[in-house]
Design a protein around this motif. Structure first.
Motif, PDB file in Angstrom:
ATOM      1  N   LYS A 108      -2.914  -5.154  10.886  1.00 28.00           N
ATOM      2  CA  LYS A 108      -2.745  -5.514  12.301  1.00 28.00           C
ATOM      3  C   LYS A 108      -4.103  -5.870  12.899  1.00 28.00           C
ATOM      4  O   LYS A 108      -5.094  -5.178  12.652  1.00 28.00           O
ATOM      5  CB  LYS A 108      -2.170  -4.272  13.001  1.00 28.00           C
TER       6      LYS A 108
ATOM      7  N   ILE B 198      -0.258  -8.173   1.510  1.00 28.66           N
ATOM      8  CA  ILE B 198       0.547  -6.973   1.796  1.00 28.66           C
ATOM      9  C   ILE B 198       1.151  -6.513   0.464  1.00 28.66           C
ATOM     10  O   ILE B 198       1.576  -7.332  -0.349  1.00 28.66           O
ATOM     11  CB  ILE B 198       1.676  -7.311   2.804  1.00 28.66           C
TER      12      ILE B 198
ATOM     13  N   SER C 235       0.571  -1.584   3.585  1.00 26.23           N
ATOM     14  CA  SER C 235       1.902  -2.054   3.991  1.00 26.23           C
ATOM     15  C   SER C 235       1.873  -2.894   5.266  1.00 26.23           C
ATOM     16  O   SER C 235       2.774  -3.701   5.488  1.00 26.23           O
ATOM     17  CB  SER C 235       2.862  -0.887   4.144  1.00 26.23           C
ATOM     18  N   THR C 236       0.857  -2.714   6.104  1.00 29.20           N
ATOM     19  CA  THR C 236       0.769  -3.530   7.319  1.00 29.20           C
ATOM     20  C   THR C 236      -0.702  -3.803   7.617  1.00 29.20           C
ATOM     21  O   THR C 236      -1.536  -2.914   7.441  1.00 29.20           O
ATOM     22  CB  THR C 236       1.355  -2.766   8.542  1.00 29.20           C
TER      23      THR C 236
END
Ligand SMILES: Cc1cc2nc3c(=O)[nH]c(=O)nc-3n(C[C@H](O)[C@H](O)[C@H](O)COP(=O)(O)OP(=O)(O)OC[C@H]3O[C@@H](n4cnc5c(N)ncnc54)[C@H](O)[C@@H]3O)c2cc1C
Length: 459
Positions: free
Chosen positions: A231, A304, A228-229
């Motif tokens: 980074k 994503i 979902s993310t």
């Protein structure tokens, strides 16, 4: 410990049972050279299958086995046992051909050829033999020439075809199977030894299918893992936050790892191990991945919403290993990932912790803020060691619980940063060469080998 004993008992019982069947049929016939060769030829065949089944078991990722030994140690035994396969694989046909030469008087090659044309199952087994040889030669070349891991992995899977091809000839023409007593008089080919052999194969392959296919599929159904993310932690490390349903019921101990396959174009065919770089929570699991090869370099571009198929958790490097109050942790680069959770567990247990964390530059330090936050809460001191920074150009941006040094993690530096190192137990994680060197360094500094815990980032 109980699982370890069960596993050893299982191996001994299996050797005892198959040895008993072999002895009753072949082991007692030692009256002439041909019979001795025949008995040894059959024994080498049985042992060959034993080692192959052990190999499947070791790499089957059965939780009850992995939780005792750790996947890295199982992989090490797997590599070692591979050498025995080569020896037994050659011994089996050579000894049997020599034995039959004594009975028939034929030349070696014509006797070998006779086996192929007389028995369809032997012909299949010979193709299996060729597959095995291919994998052995490929593995040797791969380790010497550092060939691509994935290509080797897929080639290596042809051993399953070899196992299937070779299975028939064992029970169809194997003297020890046919020589054992039949269970029912009207089905003479179903002997007690044959039945036992089926049960052993069912157990080994049952474990394989359950742990490598059924359980991950069940987890996928239960949690629907989704990236979902993504980074950026450092210029070449990404943290992937994976969410899904009932994440808190995906239970793991900090320090463990998973084997993940991303269900996206270009990723389906590869499954890679990564440590869980988070502490158990209700929202996500997280992996922090460094760009180190073909696959990992592309992680930042993963779409994503990609679904993930996850095997595990695996691994025995957790805070449960710790037995004393003083701990030294040494991480190299991305080796910090399992430590993120372990350090929180150790901190919560009130341990006195020193973390030495080696990186090339300050920008390469992953999870720095989180470590600093943990150091504020618990009794943790963090020593960063930067190898690509000159001592005189070091710009100190250190937080209150951090210190910086330059160069490598040498015995002198460890002694200087952690003077009571000999009274501590140690956790290590990083690239295999660094771990080997650190293990020697720490034992040299007086840390007992039994108090050094590690899991290599290599299977
Ligand atoms: C228990 C464990 C935990 C790990 N945790 C992390 C982590 O938290 N973060 C991180 O960045 N890296 C971690 N790694 C290392 C990571 O798995 C490898 O860097 C990655 O698989 C390399 O893949 P690649 O194709 O990009 O590189 P390549 O250049 O293809 O491979 C480099 C090396 O990685 C190993 N490798 C490659 N593919 C696989 C595979 N499918 N299965 C097993 N080993 C493989 C091989 O030894 C190979 O020589 C971990 C490894 C292990 C064994």
């Amino acid at each position: 410990m109980r699982n370890k004993i069960w596993f050893y008992l299982l191996c001994v019982a299996h050797l005892g049972i198959s040895g008993y069947f072999w002895f009753n049929t072949s082991g007692t016939h030692t009256d002439n050279t041909a019979n001795v060769l025949l008995g040894l030829g059959r024994l080498s065949g049985l042992l060959l299958v034993d080692v192959i089944l052990l190999q499947v078991m070791l790499m089957g990722r059965a939780r009850w086995l992995e939780s005792v030994f750790g996947l890295d140690k199982l992989a090490k035994v797997h590599r070692f046992a591979g050498k025995w396969i080569t020896i037994l694989l050659l011994a089996h046909p050579i000894l049997l051909t020599l034995a039959y030469q004594n009975f028939t008087g034929a030349g070696f090659l014509s006797q070998l050829w006779d086996f192929q044309v007389s028995f369809e199952d032997v012909w299949h087994a010979s193709i299996g033999f060729a597959f095995f040889l291919f994998v052995i030669v490929y593995s040797i070349l791969m380790s010497r020439r550092k060939w691509d891991f994935e290509r080797w992995y897929w080639a290596h899977l042809s051993v399953y075809a070899a196992i299937i091809l070779a299975f028939g000839h064992q029970t169809a023409v194997g003297g020890d199977f046919l020589g054992s007593s039949p269970i029912f008089n009207n089905i003479p080919e179903l002997t007690w030894f044959t039945l036992y052999w089926y049960i052993v194969h069912a157990f080994v392959f049952g474990n394989l299918v359950w742990y490598r296919i059924c359980r991950p599929l069940w987890n996928y159904y239960l949690h629907g893992f989704t990236v979902s993310t993504i980074k950026n932690e450092t210029p070449d490390v990404w943290s992937l936050y994976i969410t899904g349903k009932n994440i808190s019921s995906f239970s793991y101990t900090p320090g463990q790892f998973v084997i993940i396959r991303f269900l996206a174009k270009g990723y389906y065919w590869q499954a890679h191990p990564f440590s869980l770089s988070c502490y158990p929570n209700t929202e996500y699991i997280r992996l922090s991945i460094k760009a180190s090869g073909d696959f990992t370099k592309t992680i930042g571009r993963l779409p994503i919403g990609t679904k993930a198929y996850i095997e595990g958790p695996y691994g025995t490097l957790t805070a449960k290993k710790s037995q004393t109050n003083k701990v030294l942790m040494i991480a190299g680069g991305i080796g910090i990932t399992p430590f993120r959770g372990i350090i929180e567990d150790l901190g919560k247990a009130g341990k006195d912790i020193h973390l030495i964390y080696g990186n090339k530059t300050e920008a390469d330090i992953a999870l720095r803020t989180e470590l600093e936050e943990l150091a504020q809460k618990y009794n943790i001191r963090i020593h960063h060691v930067l190898s690509n920074v000159e001592a005189n150009s070091l710009q100190l941006t250190a937080g209150s619980f951090e210190s910086f040094s330059t160069g490598f993690v040498t015995p002198e530096l460890i002694q200087q940063l952690v003077p009571d190192v000999a009274n501590r137990e140690a956790f290590l994680c990083g690239p295999p060469p660094m771990m080997d060197a650190l293990f020697k360094t720490l034992t040299g500094l007086g840390v007992p080998p039994k108090k050094i815990y590690f899991e290599k980032f290599a299977l």
